[in-house]
Design a protein around this motif. Sequence first.
Motif, short mmCIF file in Angstrom:
data_model
loop_
_atom_site.label_atom_id
_atom_site.label_comp_id
_atom_site.label_asym_id
_atom_site.label_seq_id
_atom_site.Cartn_x
_atom_site.Cartn_y
_atom_site.Cartn_z
N ASP A 233 0.83 -1.20 0.00
CA ASP A 233 0.00 0.00 0.00
C ASP A 233 0.87 1.25 0.00
OD1 ASP A 233 -2.61 1.02 -0.09
OD2 ASP A 233 -2.56 1.51 2.04
N TYR A 234 1.96 1.22 0.77
CA TYR A 234 2.88 2.35 0.85
C TYR A 234 3.56 2.59 -0.50
CZ TYR A 234 6.74 5.30 2.45
OH TYR A 234 7.63 6.33 2.61
N GLY A 236 2.26 2.34 -3.30
CA GLY A 236 1.31 2.86 -4.27
C GLY A 236 0.38 1.82 -4.85
N ASN A 238 -2.83 -0.57 -4.74
CA ASN A 238 -4.14 -0.52 -4.09
C ASN A 238 -4.41 -1.90 -3.47
OD1 ASN A 238 -6.88 -0.47 -3.41
ND2 ASN A 238 -7.33 0.99 -5.05
#
Length: 357
Positions: A233-234, A236, A238
């Motif tokens: 998630d960090y 980028g 989803n």
Amino acid sequence: MGNQQGTTRIQGIVVPLLSVILGLLIGAVVMWSFGYDAFAGYSAMLRGAFGSPFYVGELLREATPLILVALGFAVANTAGFFNIGVAGQTLFGWLASVSVAQMLPELPKMLLLPLCILAGIAAGALWAGIAGVLRAYFNTSEVIVTIMLNHTALYINNHIVRNVLTESGDSTPRITANASLRVPLLSELTRNSTLHAGIFIALIMIAVVWVLMKKTTYGFEFRSVGLNPDAADYAGMNAKKNIISAMLISGGLAGLGGAMEGLGNFQNMFVQGAMPAVGFDGMAVALLGIGSPIGILFAALLFSTLKIGGTSMPLMSGVPVEIVDIVIASIIFFVGASYIIRLLVKKLAKVNKKEVA
């Protein structure tokens, strides 16, 4: 780094092989313990699996849904989810494919058969999607949710068969030839076995899943989410989208496996006393194949050999067919306890290095 990857690959091959060998040894010990000839038992199993074109056809037919269900489980597992609901998704794919075949029996084969297959895929995907959405947005345990969905699928299936597809009956009529996966040529080649064209679909899906997981962005993101959803998630990615996508693909493959049973093997739908064994066997095949599409192919063929060949053991050697279930359970146990086998392999490797030095 290269040596570490090489060791991991070797372990990926050695662990399943040792699991199979140990499982077969335990089966032999059980046979000998009860006074049966293990050599005669396993010989009868091999003759019952490969002794004639008919048995080979049945073996390949048995392997077809196992491959697809195992691929579905492996996709979810790669993304970090234990989709124990593949059995329910298989059942829904089976039900949906047969239902469409019953509703549109006069449709031409070129339209009806693909429509039935797509219905099976969609039904399995939607049923798995429930668990995917709940996991993505509410962080629920997919294990608990899919276990409950399995039971829900079983009772919905039985209700629809009794009250929608039939009039208080326990099984639907057989589907028409326009919806069937049976091919006369395959039956002739295998002396009237139930082998059908689904085996080609299964082989195609092995290639498709391999490309998806190894050569596409989706596969990379699934693996990343499986390893560390927060880091993915960090970076980028989803995470929610990938969780739901992985479950949809997983359920779709399981539903396709169910469609193989409905359109190829049984050619109807009936009241189930329990979840179809192909769902749970497919999970075992995926675990034995270490989630690799090629490994799944060989694991499915092994399980099919045990299943189909095992039915000949009582007639040819007097060994009870339950021995086959003991062998399968032992193999699954050793796959589950693969940490112990990996530890032994590492220790043996260290001993060999010391001896060489």
